[in-house]
Structures are given as C-alpha cells and as structure tokens.
Design an enzyme around this catalytic site. Structure first.
Site, PDB file in Angstrom:
ATOM      1  N   CYS A 194       0.924  -1.257  -0.060  1.00  0.00           N
ATOM      2  CA  CYS A 194       0.132   0.034  -0.302  1.00  0.00           C
ATOM      3  C   CYS A 194       0.831   1.183  -0.057  1.00  0.00           C
ATOM      4  CB  CYS A 194      -0.906  -0.094   1.167  1.00  0.00           C
ATOM      5  SG  CYS A 194      -1.862  -1.361   1.192  1.00  0.00           S
ATOM      6  N   ARG A 254       5.244   0.055  -6.240  1.00  0.00           N
ATOM      7  CA  ARG A 254       5.052  -0.888  -4.961  1.00  0.00           C
ATOM      8  C   ARG A 254       4.187  -1.861  -4.948  1.00  0.00           C
ATOM      9  NH1 ARG A 254       6.839   2.497  -0.195  1.00  0.00           N
ATOM     10  NH2 ARG A 254       5.495   1.012   1.067  1.00  0.00           N
ATOM     11  N   TRP A 309      -2.916  -2.662  -1.583  1.00  0.00           N
ATOM     12  CA  TRP A 309      -2.509  -4.017  -1.777  1.00  0.00           C
ATOM     13  C   TRP A 309      -3.436  -5.062  -0.817  1.00  0.00           C
ATOM     14  CZ3 TRP A 309       0.101  -8.239   0.497  1.00  0.00           C
ATOM     15  CH2 TRP A 309       0.522  -9.086  -0.471  1.00  0.00           C
ATOM     16  N   ASN A 329      -2.129   1.915   5.765  1.00  0.00           N
ATOM     17  CA  ASN A 329      -1.119   1.155   5.207  1.00  0.00           C
ATOM     18  C   ASN A 329      -0.761   0.219   6.920  1.00  0.00           C
ATOM     19  OD1 ASN A 329      -1.025   2.125   3.090  1.00  0.00           O
ATOM     20  ND2 ASN A 329       1.169   2.750   3.015  1.00  0.00           N
ATOM     21  N   GLY A 330      -0.767  -1.154   6.736  1.00  0.00           N
ATOM     22  CA  GLY A 330      -0.511  -1.939   7.744  1.00  0.00           C
ATOM     23  C   GLY A 330      -1.674  -2.841   7.979  1.00  0.00           C
ATOM     24  N   GLU A 381      19.067 -17.110  -7.487  1.00  0.00           N
ATOM     25  CA  GLU A 381      18.498 -15.592  -7.609  1.00  0.00           C
ATOM     26  C   GLU A 381      18.240 -15.447  -9.127  1.00  0.00           C
ATOM     27  OE1 GLU A 381      17.914 -12.850  -6.440  1.00  0.00           O
ATOM     28  OE2 GLU A 381      18.067 -11.499  -8.042  1.00  0.00           O
ATOM     29  N   LYS A 426      14.452 -14.582 -10.392  1.00  0.00           N
ATOM     30  CA  LYS A 426      14.119 -13.527 -11.282  1.00  0.00           C
ATOM     31  C   LYS A 426      13.159 -14.052 -12.341  1.00  0.00           C
ATOM     32  CE  LYS A 426      15.141 -10.637  -9.841  1.00  0.00           C
ATOM     33  NZ  LYS A 426      15.742 -10.516  -8.405  1.00  0.00           N
ATOM     34  N   GLU A 443       9.408 -14.765 -10.931  1.00  0.00           N
ATOM     35  CA  GLU A 443       8.354 -13.504 -10.634  1.00  0.00           C
ATOM     36  C   GLU A 443       8.151 -12.751 -11.441  1.00  0.00           C
ATOM     37  OE1 GLU A 443      10.492 -10.938  -7.754  1.00  0.00           O
ATOM     38  OE2 GLU A 443      12.417 -10.861  -8.817  1.00  0.00           O
ATOM     39  N   HIS A 462      20.530 -35.647  -6.691  1.00  0.00           N
ATOM     40  CA  HIS A 462      19.781 -36.263  -5.402  1.00  0.00           C
ATOM     41  C   HIS A 462      18.206 -35.811  -5.674  1.00  0.00           C
ATOM     42  CE1 HIS A 462      23.289 -37.062  -3.348  1.00  0.00           C
ATOM     43  NE2 HIS A 462      23.984 -35.855  -3.828  1.00  0.00           N
ATOM     44  N   LYS A 502       6.890  -4.332  -4.326  1.00  0.00           N
ATOM     45  CA  LYS A 502       8.334  -3.924  -4.172  1.00  0.00           C
ATOM     46  C   LYS A 502       8.576  -3.830  -2.961  1.00  0.00           C
ATOM     47  CE  LYS A 502      12.124  -2.567  -5.715  1.00  0.00           C
ATOM     48  NZ  LYS A 502      13.103  -3.741  -6.346  1.00  0.00           N
TER      49      LYS A 502
HETATM   50  C1  AGP Z   1      13.259  -9.367  -5.469  1.00  0.00           C
HETATM   51  O1  AGP Z   1      13.355  -9.404  -6.986  1.00  0.00           O
HETATM   52  C2  AGP Z   1      12.009  -9.235  -5.005  1.00  0.00           C
HETATM   53  N1  AGP Z   1      11.145  -8.490  -5.465  1.00  0.00           N
HETATM   54  C3  AGP Z   1      11.816  -9.601  -3.360  1.00  0.00           C
HETATM   55  O2  AGP Z   1      12.372 -10.976  -3.221  1.00  0.00           O
HETATM   56  C4  AGP Z   1      13.101  -8.608  -2.325  1.00  0.00           C
HETATM   57  O3  AGP Z   1      14.163  -8.803  -2.791  1.00  0.00           O
HETATM   58  C5  AGP Z   1      12.329  -9.042  -1.166  1.00  0.00           C
HETATM   59  O4  AGP Z   1      11.141  -8.642  -0.955  1.00  0.00           O
HETATM   60  C6  AGP Z   1      13.227  -8.103   0.114  1.00  0.00           C
HETATM   61  O5  AGP Z   1      13.176  -6.663  -0.055  1.00  0.00           O
HETATM   62  P1  AGP Z   1      14.052  -5.702   0.627  1.00  0.00           P
HETATM   63  O6  AGP Z   1      15.355  -5.904   0.037  1.00  0.00           O
HETATM   64  O7  AGP Z   1      13.555  -4.465   0.131  1.00  0.00           O
HETATM   65  O8  AGP Z   1      14.082  -5.914   2.004  1.00  0.00           O
END
Ligand code: AGP
Length: 610
Positions: free
Chosen positions: A2, A27, A74, A100-101, A483, A487, A490, A506, A605
């Site tokens: 949010c 976000r 959100w 927010n929250g 990683e 990528k 997501e 394994h 985000k």
């Molecule tokens: C990464 O591509 C993601 N969007 C997500 O995993 C992100 O790295 C994670 O939410 C942690 O965020 P931060 O680094 O702002 O704490």
C-alpha cells in the site's frame, strides 16, 4: 504494498495526489482512491485497478480541493474492489482515513463499535479505525486527540492519514511499523509513504518514527508521541532527483536498472577502496568495525533477493574473514527463539529498508542486546535508522519489482565489508590490493556483459513457451542460481528452481527431459570440472542447456545448446558478473510473453506486512 500520499496547501490537491500515487505504483497495488476536503464538503473517488482509472474517474467527477489524501491498496483483508479501497469514511462522510499496515485487533474493536451502532461497509481491518476516531470525536475530542486516543487502542501496524470536514485545515498522520514521511514545502506540505512520491515537490523531509503522530497544516506541523509527549522533529535533505525515478527512455524500469549497474556498483565502491593500504573504508561502520571483526559469529538476515546476497556474503566472509556465518530468512528468525551470543554480530540486508519481516527480526535482535548492522539502499529507511551502524549501497532508487541493481550493489558492499574485516585479521596488504584491483574492474566488466543484451534477447526467444526451468551453480554461484530462478519466476511466471549443481543427482535430475531448460553457471573456477560433469549428465538426458561461462572457455561450447561468455574475476566477485545475463534472460522472456515486467502480479516492491 500500500502507498500513501497527501497534500495541504493552496493548489488543487487532486493532480498532485494522482501524480504521487503514480510514483508509488511500483510498490504493487490492486485498487486506489483519494479523499479530499473543500471547505465543509468532503468527497472521495475510488477505483479497482490502475491509478489511471482513478485519474479518469476523478476528472469525470470534476473534484477540486486544497486538502487531500490518496492511497494505493494491496489487499490483505478483503478482496480488491472499490468498497475495500481507501479512503474509508464515517457515516456522515465528514471523516476520511487511509491506512497501510494491519490492525490485528480489528475484530474486537469492530464488535465494540457495532454495539455503539456503527455500520461497516467494507471487509477491511482499516475501516474500524475511522469509526473509532469518529466515536472519540462524538465525545467532543478534536481530530488530533481523537486519532491519538484511537491509536492507543490499536494493536498492529499502521501508517495513517486522516482528514475531517470538521477541522478542514489539517491532515493528521501517525506511524507504527509502516513508513511515513512529511515533505516540507513553501506554504504547502506533503505526506507520503515513500520519498519517491515527494521529490517532484520538495527535497526537505521529516521521517516519522514509530508511535508518533503529527498534525500538518499548510505552513507548519507539530508532532507528539501517541502517549502525548511533545517531540521535536528534524528536517532532512534528500539527495535524489526526478531522473532517478523515471524510465529515462527505457521501456521498463527493470531494463533501466539492469543497465544502470555499472554506475550503481561504481557508486557503491566510490571513496571506499584504499588501494595503498589494501583495505576498505566504510564510514558507516566507524566505531563498530573492530567489534565486527572480533565477533565469533555473524548472522545475516534478509528476505528474497537480499537473502540470496546474504548467501554470497556467507561464502565471502567465511573464505576471507574466517568468521562463521549463518544466513537466516528474516521471517523464520523473528518467530523462533534465536540463540544470540554476546560475541555475535547481526547483519540485516534490505534494499527498501522497510521489509516488515527484516525490520521485526532486527528489532528482536536489538531487544536481545545484539550488535545490529544494516546494509540498505533506501536512505533514511526504517532499517537504516534502527541499526546501530551500517552501510548504504548507493544503488539509487530501484522501482522495478524485480531486484537487479540492488543485488549487485549488495554484493559489492558485502565484498567491501569482507575486505575490511579480512585485512583486520589475517589477509595481507598484497592480497588486499589484489582484491581491490579486481573490484575496481567490476563496473567495466558489467558493461561488457550488458553489450550482449541482443544476443541474450535472441536466446530468450526460444523459451517463451517453457513451463519449467532449472538453474544450477556451485560455491559462490549457487546463490546466483537461486537468484536467476527467482528473477524468472517472479516476472515471467515460469516455474523455476535453483539448486547447487551437485544436488541435481539427489532429485531434480528426474525432471530432466528434452523440454527442460537448464541454466548452468559455469565460470572457469576451482569447481569448473565438477560442473562440466553435471552438464554432461543433463546432456545425456537431452535437457536444453544454457551455459554462463568464462570468455576464454572453448570447451563448453560443444556441450551446451546456448552459451553466454562473460569476463572473469576472482571467485568472490564472480556472482556480480554471472547474475547479469540471468537478469537479462528473465527480462526478455517476460517481455516476449507480454507480461508487466515492472509490476508482476501479486507482488509488491516492498513487503511491509507479514
Ligand atoms: C526481488 O526481486 C524481490 N522483489 C524480493 O524478493 C525482495 O528482494 C524482497 O522482498 C526483499 O526486499 P528488501 O530487499 O527491500 O528487503
């Protein structure tokens, strides 16, 4: 997650709110709304979906007002629709609130309010707060006091903004666990959950802290604790310009941010490498570096991509600093009973500095008396402020939901910290200088890899219809495999898994057939021959192989279907290079699938709720 914006001044607030909400779109959100006050009349507009829909609706309604608040939601409690969108309001539509929250005790509060005759329109936890404030105003409390008293009844987290037609010259804001910033202008003031939404108007900001409440007028503000103590707030200057948060000619923020990596890494390293002494200088750790170097154990805690960076950090620190390292998911760490010894140092990594789990884990560690250090990108963020000391990555704003430059700059900072500690321990000045020379060449080497963008785009064309992917790497490149898989999944919604290459035997090897693309991260390092054996095993089962290899490696070509050749560096820095082709591969696959690369579905985000 949010987003919050607000304006009070002499201009029409509506376009300012809409523009601010657009800056917060990155976000992640599913609905949006604004609430405004014009004299004694309050009005609101809400919409499901994009801020552009809200913009059209508010233009059609023709609303104008000098005070307003806006929100992107959100969904946590209740589906994304107009009723659940913020602002929430009281029965007379004289009081508007954005939140927010999560209000954890909303059910108890709701039951009490229902007994007083309050009717609820939405399924949200947030609505309870507007009626609670209304109930205090009905007992003749002013708006500020009504908000303050209500918050004393709330369990959970909040960043809120409230306006009322009964006191139409103010916005009341408060914070606990959700970020909130006040922007100071000339005879106008702003609020936002993120400085990105403010910097088009002002560079002067006031960061709200937990349990603080403030009244904002057009030409002044005052703050108190929610327990009624007066608080003096400091005004900070933010060094950020508008270019940094626009696409600058690129089709997506993600591509822009991938391409910015040479500069971002340069900024991370700038002024921090002392070649003559073969050591790193990190002003943010001044007074804490010896304590860190003498710690018996380092625990690194993070989420998502930052957690992958932490895993690389584990390899770096154990190899060069000789300190045992544990890497923890913040969400797990905070709910266990973690054993923290007095000689431990805890490192928290977060791009946004606002991730709820990481922040909570940090607070828990701090509560137990541990040394807590932060590695953050967002300057002035909660994690940066809560840490005893820390290092900024200086990547600049990262808007694309998929982290790219945040990761490579986190690795750069982890390398700097490793060098600093290693030199305080047993690494010689000669070896320190060698590491520095390699670090200095990293930005140029990234540039070289980025020049392969077209080549990688062509490779990506072959995988638009893939449904699964496997990413394999060893040692320093195992976290890069994780990683790369993150990528891809997501932003392209293709199922992908990362594994240590040798673990394939394994279990995952059962998945391999002629439809399974397997990305091998196989630079010519000490485990190269072992990785080649793993490649042979996949080839024997007809898997489609993409190899990320060293530029002088001619052996690999006969074994793989596609190879991406990149420059070499020392092992500890290799992940900063090997991840770049994986970012580009994921990006191009997602673009070719016609997906929203910068705002993938269901993702936010900065994950500011649990
Ligand atoms: C990464 O591509 C993601 N969007 C997500 O995993 C992100 O790295 C994670 O939410 C942690 O965020 P931060 O680094 O702002 O704490």
């Amino acid at each position: 997650m949010c987003g919050i914006v607000g304006y009070i001044g002499n201009k029409n607030s509506v376009p300012i709110l809409i523009e601010g909400l657009k800056r917060l779109e990155y976000r992640g959100y599913d609905s949006a709304g604004i609430g405004v006050i014009n004299g004694k009349i309050g009005s609101f507009v809400k919409s499901k979906g994009k801020v552009s829909v809200l913009e059209e609706k508010s233009a059609a309604d023709g609303i104008e007002a000098k005070i307003g608040i806006g929100h992107t939601r959100w969904a946590t409690h209740g589906e994304p629709n107009e009723i659940n969108a913020h602002p929430h309001f009281n029965e007379e539509k004289s009081l508007f609130l954005i939140h927010n929250g999560i209000i954890e005790n909303y059910n108890v509060l709701k039951t009490g309010l229902k007994k007083l005759g309050y009717k609820f329109l939405s399924e949200t936890d947030s609505e309870v707060l507007v009626h609670l404030i209304d109930s205090y105003m009905k007992k003749d409390h002013g708006l500020f006091q009504a908000v303050r008293l209500s918050l004393n009844q709330v369990e959970g987290t909040y960043g809120i903004a409230v306006i009322s037609t009964k006191e139409p010259n103010k916005i009341i804001v408060a914070k606990k666990g959700s970020p909130l910033v006040i922007g100071i202008g000339d005879d106008e003031n702003f609020i936002a959950s993120d400085v990105n939404a403010l910097i088009a108007h002002t560079s002067q900001v006031v960061y709200m802290e937990d349990d603080e409440i403030a009244e904002i007028n057009a030409d002044s503000f005052r703050a108190k604790s929610i327990h009624d103590k007066d608080i003096e707030k400091e005004i900070h200057d933010v060094e950020m310009n508008l270019d940094e948060i626009t696409k600058g000619g690129y089709p997506h923020f993600m591509l822009k941010e991938i391409m910015e990596q040479p500069e971002a890494v340069r900024n991370s390293l700038r002024g921090r490498l002392l070649l003559d002494e073969g050591i790193a200088r990190l002003g943010g750790l001044q007074g804490f570096a010896d304590r860190l170097a003498n710690s018996k154990r380092i625990i690194i805690t993070a989420c998502g991509t930052s957690w992958h960076a932490a895993l690389v950090g584990e390899y770096m620190l154990e190899q060069f600093a000789g300190i045992p390292v544990e890497v923890e998911y913040a969400s797990e760490f905070r709910y266990r009973n973690p054993i923290i010894n007095k000689d431990d140092a805890l490192l928290f990594i977060s791009q946004s500095g606002e991730t709820a789990d990481t922040l909570a884990a940090l607070k828990e560690a701090k509560r137990r008396g541990a040394l807590v250090l932060g590695i953050c990108n967002a300057v002035g963020s909660s994690i940066a402020r809560e840490s005893h000391a820390g290092v900024y990555t200086h990547a600049g704003p990262e808007i694309g939901v998929a982290s790219t430059k945040a990761f490579t700059t986190q690795l750069s900072v982890l390398a700097l910290i490793t060098l600093l500690i290693a030199r305080k321990k047993h690494v010689s000045i000669v070896d320190g200088k060698e590491i520095i020379k390699e670090m200095q060449q990293i930005p140029e080497k990234i540039e070289k890899i980025l020049q392969m963008n077209d080549e990688i785009e062509k490779i990506a064309e072959n995988f638009v219809d893939s449904t699964n992917f496997l990413y394999l790497g060893r040692g320093y490149n195992f976290p890069v495999a994780l990683e790369g898989a993150l990528k891809l999944k997501e932003i392209s919604y293709i199922h992908a898994e990362g594994y240590p290459a040798a673990e394939m035997k394994h279990g995952p090897i059962a998945l391999i057939d002629e439809n399974m693309p397997v990305v091998f991260i196989a630079p010519t390092d000490s485990v190269y021959d072992k990785v080649i054996s793993n490649i042979e095993e996949v080839k024997a089962r007809k898997g489609i192989i993409i190899g990320i290899a060293s530029e002088n490696d001619n052996k690999i070509d006969s074994l793989v279907d596609y190879s991406i050749k990149i420059p070499d560096t020392i092992r500890m820095l290799m992940p900063i290079l090997t991840v770049i082709p994986l970012q580009l591969l994921a990006y191009h696959v997602a673009v070719k699938k016609g997906l929203n690369v910068d705002q993938p579905r269901n993702l936010a985000k900065s994950v500011t709720v649990e």
